[in-house]
Design a protein around this motif. Structure first.
Motif, mmCIF file in Angstrom:
data_model
loop_
_atom_site.group_PDB
_atom_site.id
_atom_site.type_symbol
_atom_site.label_atom_id
_atom_site.label_comp_id
_atom_site.label_asym_id
_atom_site.label_seq_id
_atom_site.Cartn_x
_atom_site.Cartn_y
_atom_site.Cartn_z
ATOM 1 N N CYS A 293 9.960 70.434 61.540
ATOM 2 C CA CYS A 293 10.541 69.084 61.550
ATOM 3 C C CYS A 293 9.656 68.137 62.350
ATOM 4 N N ALA A 294 9.170 67.093 61.675
ATOM 5 C CA ALA A 294 8.322 66.094 62.320
ATOM 6 C C ALA A 294 8.574 64.746 61.657
ATOM 7 N N MET A 295 7.925 63.708 62.170
ATOM 8 C CA MET A 295 8.171 62.364 61.664
ATOM 9 C C MET A 295 6.881 61.586 61.453
ATOM 10 N N ALA A 296 6.800 60.926 60.305
ATOM 11 C CA ALA A 296 5.770 59.932 60.028
ATOM 12 C C ALA A 296 6.434 58.570 60.190
ATOM 13 N N ILE A 297 5.904 57.742 61.068
ATOM 14 C CA ILE A 297 6.491 56.428 61.350
ATOM 15 C C ILE A 297 5.442 55.369 61.050
ATOM 16 N N CYS A 298 5.828 54.367 60.272
ATOM 17 C CA CYS A 298 4.869 53.347 59.855
ATOM 18 C C CYS A 298 5.482 51.966 60.020
ATOM 19 N N ARG A 299 4.781 51.097 60.768
ATOM 20 C CA ARG A 299 5.274 49.743 61.014
ATOM 21 C C ARG A 299 5.514 49.000 59.697
ATOM 22 N N ASP A 300 4.575 49.077 58.784
ATOM 23 C CA ASP A 300 4.706 48.462 57.466
ATOM 24 C C ASP A 300 5.401 49.473 56.556
#
Length: 446
Positions: A293-300
């Protein structure tokens, strides 16, 4: 044995294992490892009873586990599974949802959307960012870097989806000289070429030196670190990110475990990180969810959703559907254990967990110094990097520690020489386990 009885038996065995983690050897002994030979069998011609299979897995498999779900494991920043997260995972497995979109699983889509919002609140990142729940920081980094390259090319009029990379403007990549291997792997898989990567020099603590930052432009992808894997140090975001923004570069932050410092009184270490374009972090590290379990976070949000889109005529969904934010089309709802962990801890609980582990790491460092070890880092986070008097003794201490079964951590290389690395990140680790580790290390040094 019917299905429900089999599941009950599995739960009984699982509960017995969990109850034993405080007293098990942290690394299996020779007999347990030898017992694994039983699994080296040919594929059965006829199916065997399920209860026999479960029995074999427990009787021979459980003794050969590394007890990373216990209180005395200090390797690789692996946190034990929080009870709420582990329980949610059990129920989630019973649901057996394909969590690609709302149509596939309304509950998964709803809970994961809430979890995404909570992650942004806990980490104090831009609230409109996209959050994709993927398998690992490696997979999530690949998603973020793919989105970054696609966005940079689009700014120069290149349609990556239509025209691919042949003939495209070159995107250069600048990373720390101590970049984590998973970032290098993601870059290699994406076709950047290891010989083309530009390495930024670092200072004695492992931080990128702003004065020696390679030239950046609007064709550049800059990768920074929140929590260097050996020292736990943070790149100076407040100095580096404005330089990147002025040049038009995209900034990605590898925060596999260090990003969670932002949810505690250690947040000043991350000052300026909120101005990056994308971030990755693991939940199965410092948030202590079950693994995978991990996360990709993108401002756009649109940049990530467009890069990862997997809509089809038979399966279309909103842009924020998880299948459109991650590499996986068919996927399990990894955000549910994140939701359960955050709901059970709350903002205060997350902060207390991070702060306790960092305090415990400082206590380990003090104990190691008193025993005669050379502590090599400033211990700004939960990582303790150290050596014994000689390289030979350093290796001998590691081997003796691992053979003891009383605790486990691994070795590394620091500035070309063997070193040892202790990571404190399990919710099960109390101060008494820390004191026991210090006493053990004193004994091994002597």
């Amino acid at each position: 044995m019917n299905e429900l009885d089999l599941l009950a038996a599995a739960d009984t065995r699982g509960r017995a294992y969990t109850a034993s983690v405080a007293t098990r050897r942290v690394f299996p002994d020779a007999d347990a490892l030898a017992g694994l030979a039983v699994f080296e069998e040919p594929l059965p011609e006829q199916g065997l009873p399920a209860e026999q299979t479960l029995h074999l897995l427990d009787e021979r498999g459980s003794p050969a586990t590394v007890v990373s779900n216990g209180p005395r494991y200090f390797g690789f920043v692996i946190g034990a599974s929080l009870p709420a997260a582990a329980a949610a995972e059990r129920l989630m497995l019973a649901w057996d949802q394909c969590a690609s979109s709302f149509d596939n699983s309304p509950v998964a889509a709803t809970v994961e959307a809430t979890a995404a919002g909570w992650v942004l609140q806990a980490l104090d990142l831009p609230r409109n960012s996209a959050v994709g729940f993927g398998t690992s920081a490696t997979a999530c980094t690949l998603a973020c870097l793919a989105a970054a390259r696609r966005a940079l090319l689009a700014r120069h009029g290149w349609d990556f989806d239509r025209d691919g990379l042949i003939g495209a403007p070159e995107i250069k990549v600048v990373v720390s000289a101590l970049v984590h291997i998973t970032v290098k792997k993601a870059l290699r898989v994406l076709g950047f070429g290891t010989a083309k990567i530009i390495y930024a020099p670092v200072n004695a603590h492992g931080q990128i030196d702003p004065a020696q930052l390679p030239a950046l432009d609007d064709h550049t992808l800059l990768c920074l670190q929140a929590g260097e894997v050996n020292t736990g140090e943070f790149d100076p975001f407040a100095e580096l990110i404005p330089k990147a923004q002025a040049a038009g570069a995209w900034v990605h932050v590898d925060g596999a475990f260090g990003l969670w410092a932002r949810a505690s009184n250690l947040a000043p270490l991350t000052a300026g990180i909120e101005h990056a374009d994308s971030w990755t972090t693991d939940a199965h590290k410092w948030l202590n969810t079950p693994y995978d379990c991990a996360m990709a976070i993108c401002r756009d949000a649109n940049a990530l959703a467009s890069a990862m889109n997997s809509d089809a005529a038979y399966s279309s969904a909103s842009s924020d559907a998880q299948k459109n934010l991650t590499l996986e089309f068919s996927r399990r709802p990894r955000g549910i254990p994140v939701w359960a962990a955050l709901r059970s801890l709350g903002k205060q609980g997350v902060a207390e967990q991070v702060e306790r582990h960092c305090r415990q790491a400082r206590r380990v460092a003090d104990g190691l110094r008193a025993a005669g070890y050379d502590v090599l880092n400033r211990v700004v986070l939960n990582q303790v990097l150290f050596r014994a008097e000689s390289d030979e003794q350093t290796v001998a201490v590691r081997e003796a520690l691992q053979a003891s079964g009383e605790a486990w951590f691994g070795g590394t290389l620091w500035q070309g020489r063997p070193a040892l690395r202790i990571s404190v990140s399990s919710w099960r680790t109390e101060d008494e386990e820390i004191e026991a580790l210090v006493r053990l290390m004193e004994k091994l040094y002597r």
